[in-house]
Scaffold this motif. Structure first.
Motif, PDB file in Angstrom:
ATOM      1  N   ALA A  11       0.855  -1.184   0.000  1.00  0.00           N
ATOM      2  CA  ALA A  11       0.000   0.000   0.000  1.00  0.00           C
ATOM      3  C   ALA A  11       0.890   1.233   0.000  1.00  0.00           C
ATOM      4  CB  ALA A  11      -0.912  -0.003   1.221  1.00  0.00           C
ATOM      5  N   LEU A  12       0.281   2.362  -0.330  1.00  0.00           N
ATOM      6  CA  LEU A  12       0.994   3.635  -0.304  1.00  0.00           C
ATOM      7  C   LEU A  12       0.347   4.530   0.734  1.00  0.00           C
ATOM      8  CD1 LEU A  12       1.337   4.155  -4.148  1.00  0.00           C
ATOM      9  CD2 LEU A  12       3.056   3.281  -2.562  1.00  0.00           C
ATOM     10  N   ASP A  13       1.189   5.296   1.440  1.00  0.00           N
ATOM     11  CA  ASP A  13       0.716   6.184   2.498  1.00  0.00           C
ATOM     12  C   ASP A  13       1.481   7.491   2.367  1.00  0.00           C
ATOM     13  OD1 ASP A  13      -0.311   7.321   4.787  1.00  0.00           O
ATOM     14  OD2 ASP A  13       0.892   6.105   6.160  1.00  0.00           O
ATOM     15  N   GLY A  14       1.035   8.358   1.479  1.00  0.00           N
ATOM     16  CA  GLY A  14       1.712   9.630   1.247  1.00  0.00           C
ATOM     17  C   GLY A  14       3.105   9.414   0.704  1.00  0.00           C
ATOM     18  N   GLU A  15       4.100   9.892   1.444  1.00  0.00           N
ATOM     19  CA  GLU A  15       5.506   9.775   1.043  1.00  0.00           C
ATOM     20  C   GLU A  15       6.101   8.422   1.409  1.00  0.00           C
ATOM     21  OE1 GLU A  15       7.408  12.292  -0.442  1.00  0.00           O
ATOM     22  OE2 GLU A  15       5.486  13.318  -0.704  1.00  0.00           O
ATOM     23  N   TYR A  16       5.284   7.527   1.941  1.00  0.00           N
ATOM     24  CA  TYR A  16       5.758   6.229   2.422  1.00  0.00           C
ATOM     25  C   TYR A  16       5.086   5.089   1.667  1.00  0.00           C
ATOM     26  CZ  TYR A  16       7.728   8.788   6.328  1.00  0.00           C
ATOM     27  OH  TYR A  16       8.456   9.655   7.095  1.00  0.00           O
ATOM     28  N   ALA A  17       5.765   3.942   1.659  1.00  0.00           N
ATOM     29  CA  ALA A  17       5.200   2.711   1.112  1.00  0.00           C
ATOM     30  C   ALA A  17       5.126   1.696   2.244  1.00  0.00           C
ATOM     31  CB  ALA A  17       6.076   2.169  -0.008  1.00  0.00           C
ATOM     32  N   PRO A  48       2.369 -12.043   8.221  1.00  0.00           N
ATOM     33  CA  PRO A  48       3.317 -11.313   7.380  1.00  0.00           C
ATOM     34  C   PRO A  48       3.724 -10.005   8.051  1.00  0.00           C
ATOM     35  CG  PRO A  48       1.103 -11.204   6.453  1.00  0.00           C
ATOM     36  CD  PRO A  48       1.050 -12.135   7.622  1.00  0.00           C
ATOM     37  N   ARG A  49       4.995  -9.679   7.955  1.00  0.00           N
ATOM     38  CA  ARG A  49       5.496  -8.436   8.536  1.00  0.00           C
ATOM     39  C   ARG A  49       5.361  -7.331   7.515  1.00  0.00           C
ATOM     40  NH1 ARG A  49      11.108  -8.787   9.744  1.00  0.00           N
ATOM     41  NH2 ARG A  49      11.161  -9.887   7.795  1.00  0.00           N
ATOM     42  N   THR A  50       4.869  -6.185   7.945  1.00  0.00           N
ATOM     43  CA  THR A  50       4.708  -5.028   7.077  1.00  0.00           C
ATOM     44  C   THR A  50       5.412  -3.848   7.725  1.00  0.00           C
ATOM     45  OG1 THR A  50       2.573  -5.869   6.340  1.00  0.00           O
ATOM     46  CG2 THR A  50       3.040  -3.578   5.883  1.00  0.00           C
ATOM     47  N   PHE A  51       6.210  -3.133   6.924  1.00  0.00           N
ATOM     48  CA  PHE A  51       6.954  -1.989   7.428  1.00  0.00           C
ATOM     49  C   PHE A  51       6.628  -0.756   6.600  1.00  0.00           C
ATOM     50  CE2 PHE A  51       9.524  -5.624   8.675  1.00  0.00           C
ATOM     51  CZ  PHE A  51       9.688  -5.355  10.026  1.00  0.00           C
ATOM     52  N   ARG A  52       6.620   0.388   7.261  1.00  0.00           N
ATOM     53  CA  ARG A  52       6.393   1.682   6.613  1.00  0.00           C
ATOM     54  C   ARG A  52       7.763   2.270   6.297  1.00  0.00           C
ATOM     55  NH1 ARG A  52       4.928   7.092   8.840  1.00  0.00           N
ATOM     56  NH2 ARG A  52       3.574   8.054   7.289  1.00  0.00           N
ATOM     57  N   VAL A  53       8.052   2.436   5.003  1.00  0.00           N
ATOM     58  CA  VAL A  53       9.382   2.832   4.540  1.00  0.00           C
ATOM     59  C   VAL A  53       9.245   4.056   3.637  1.00  0.00           C
ATOM     60  CG1 VAL A  53      11.405   2.043   3.242  1.00  0.00           C
ATOM     61  CG2 VAL A  53      10.104   0.419   4.610  1.00  0.00           C
ATOM     62  N   PRO A  54      10.151   5.046   3.760  1.00  0.00           N
ATOM     63  CA  PRO A  54      10.111   6.184   2.838  1.00  0.00           C
ATOM     64  C   PRO A  54      10.142   5.713   1.385  1.00  0.00           C
ATOM     65  CG  PRO A  54      11.679   6.597   4.595  1.00  0.00           C
ATOM     66  CD  PRO A  54      11.238   5.162   4.732  1.00  0.00           C
ATOM     67  N   ASN A  55       9.369   6.386   0.533  1.00  0.00           N
ATOM     68  CA  ASN A  55       9.213   5.971  -0.858  1.00  0.00           C
ATOM     69  C   ASN A  55       9.542   7.132  -1.809  1.00  0.00           C
ATOM     70  OD1 ASN A  55       8.490   4.522  -3.140  1.00  0.00           O
ATOM     71  ND2 ASN A  55       6.302   4.783  -2.839  1.00  0.00           N
ATOM     72  N   PRO A  56      10.804   7.608  -1.828  1.00  0.00           N
ATOM     73  CA  PRO A  56      11.128   8.768  -2.660  1.00  0.00           C
ATOM     74  C   PRO A  56      11.073   8.469  -4.162  1.00  0.00           C
ATOM     75  CG  PRO A  56      13.127   7.857  -1.722  1.00  0.00           C
ATOM     76  CD  PRO A  56      11.966   7.111  -1.104  1.00  0.00           C
ATOM     77  N   GLN A  58       8.785   6.733  -5.620  1.00  0.00           N
ATOM     78  CA  GLN A  58       7.383   6.516  -5.981  1.00  0.00           C
ATOM     79  C   GLN A  58       7.127   5.112  -6.527  1.00  0.00           C
ATOM     80  OE1 GLN A  58       5.103   8.867  -5.121  1.00  0.00           O
ATOM     81  NE2 GLN A  58       6.897   9.820  -4.218  1.00  0.00           N
ATOM     82  N   ARG A  59       7.507   4.110  -5.760  1.00  0.00           N
ATOM     83  CA  ARG A  59       7.230   2.715  -6.125  1.00  0.00           C
ATOM     84  C   ARG A  59       5.727   2.504  -6.117  1.00  0.00           C
ATOM     85  NH1 ARG A  59      11.963  -0.030  -7.432  1.00  0.00           N
ATOM     86  NH2 ARG A  59      13.631   1.213  -6.564  1.00  0.00           N
ATOM     87  N   VAL A  60       5.247   1.537  -6.886  1.00  0.00           N
ATOM     88  CA  VAL A  60       3.810   1.301  -7.023  1.00  0.00           C
ATOM     89  C   VAL A  60       3.403   0.008  -6.316  1.00  0.00           C
ATOM     90  CG1 VAL A  60       3.634   2.596  -9.175  1.00  0.00           C
ATOM     91  CG2 VAL A  60       4.116   0.150  -9.238  1.00  0.00           C
ATOM     92  N   ILE A  61       2.125  -0.096  -5.999  1.00  0.00           N
ATOM     93  CA  ILE A  61       1.598  -1.283  -5.329  1.00  0.00           C
ATOM     94  C   ILE A  61       1.861  -2.514  -6.188  1.00  0.00           C
ATOM     95  CG2 ILE A  61      -0.510  -2.410  -4.521  1.00  0.00           C
ATOM     96  CD1 ILE A  61      -1.555   0.356  -3.779  1.00  0.00           C
ATOM     97  N   GLY A  62       2.340  -3.573  -5.553  1.00  0.00           N
ATOM     98  CA  GLY A  62       2.642  -4.820  -6.240  1.00  0.00           C
ATOM     99  C   GLY A  62       4.085  -4.935  -6.698  1.00  0.00           C
ATOM    100  N   PRO A 135      15.135   2.301   7.415  1.00  0.00           N
ATOM    101  CA  PRO A 135      15.189   1.418   6.232  1.00  0.00           C
ATOM    102  C   PRO A 135      14.976   2.243   4.972  1.00  0.00           C
ATOM    103  CG  PRO A 135      13.083   1.182   7.356  1.00  0.00           C
ATOM    104  CD  PRO A 135      13.923   2.098   8.196  1.00  0.00           C
ATOM    105  N   SER A 136      15.466   1.733   3.865  1.00  0.00           N
ATOM    106  CA  SER A 136      15.277   2.409   2.581  1.00  0.00           C
ATOM    107  C   SER A 136      14.989   1.376   1.511  1.00  0.00           C
ATOM    108  CB  SER A 136      16.519   3.235   2.219  1.00  0.00           C
ATOM    109  OG  SER A 136      17.643   2.391   2.088  1.00  0.00           O
TER     110      SER A 136
END
Length: 139
Positions: A11-17, A48-56, A58-62, A135-136
């Protein structure tokens, strides 16, 4: 040097993935000399582990991505998460024991554990904005 593991953008959350990680561990578990941690982690935690990571970028879902962490960050986090509370507990127990025998040791251990937990929370807040410990996403 960086450690990393593979995951998928969930999922995408603003500037984060939000990245759903493929497996547990550092990504070197199955390599020669690796710790084999993914086997132990899958036994202990099936979710499943899910982490919120900066997404500079602009990676897409999937999209499949590699999440990396600076080499020292894992050891630094483990030191704070395990050693600090344990050391505080032991120091508290020893100090309490010298003051009031067994009851003092128990009270000192509890107090030390609370101090260790507070120290862990402080370190977590202090390092939460430090880019060295974040993380990046890497290609």
């Amino acid at each position: 040097m960086m450690s990393g593991a593979w995951g998928t953008v969930a999922a995408l959350d603003g500037e984060y993935a939000l990245i759903r990680m493929d497996d547990s561990g550092c990504g070197r578990c199955r390599e020669p000399g690796g710790c084999g941690g993914s086997s132990a982690a899958s036994f202990l935690c099936r979710a499943p582990r899910t982490f919120r990571v900066p997404n500079p970028e602009q990676r897409v879902i999937g999209e499949r991505v590699r999440v990396r962490v600076a080499e020292g960050a894992i050891g630094h986090g483990a030191l704070h998460a395990y050693a600090l509370p344990l050391l505080a507990l032991l120091i508290g127990a020893l100090a309490g024991s010298t003051l009031a025998d067994e009851a003092g040791a128990i009270a000192g251990a509890v107090a030390g554990l609370l101090v260790g937990w507070a120290g862990l929370r402080r370190a977590q807040r202090r390092n939460s904005d430090d880019p060295r410990f974040q993380p990046s996403i890497k290609s």
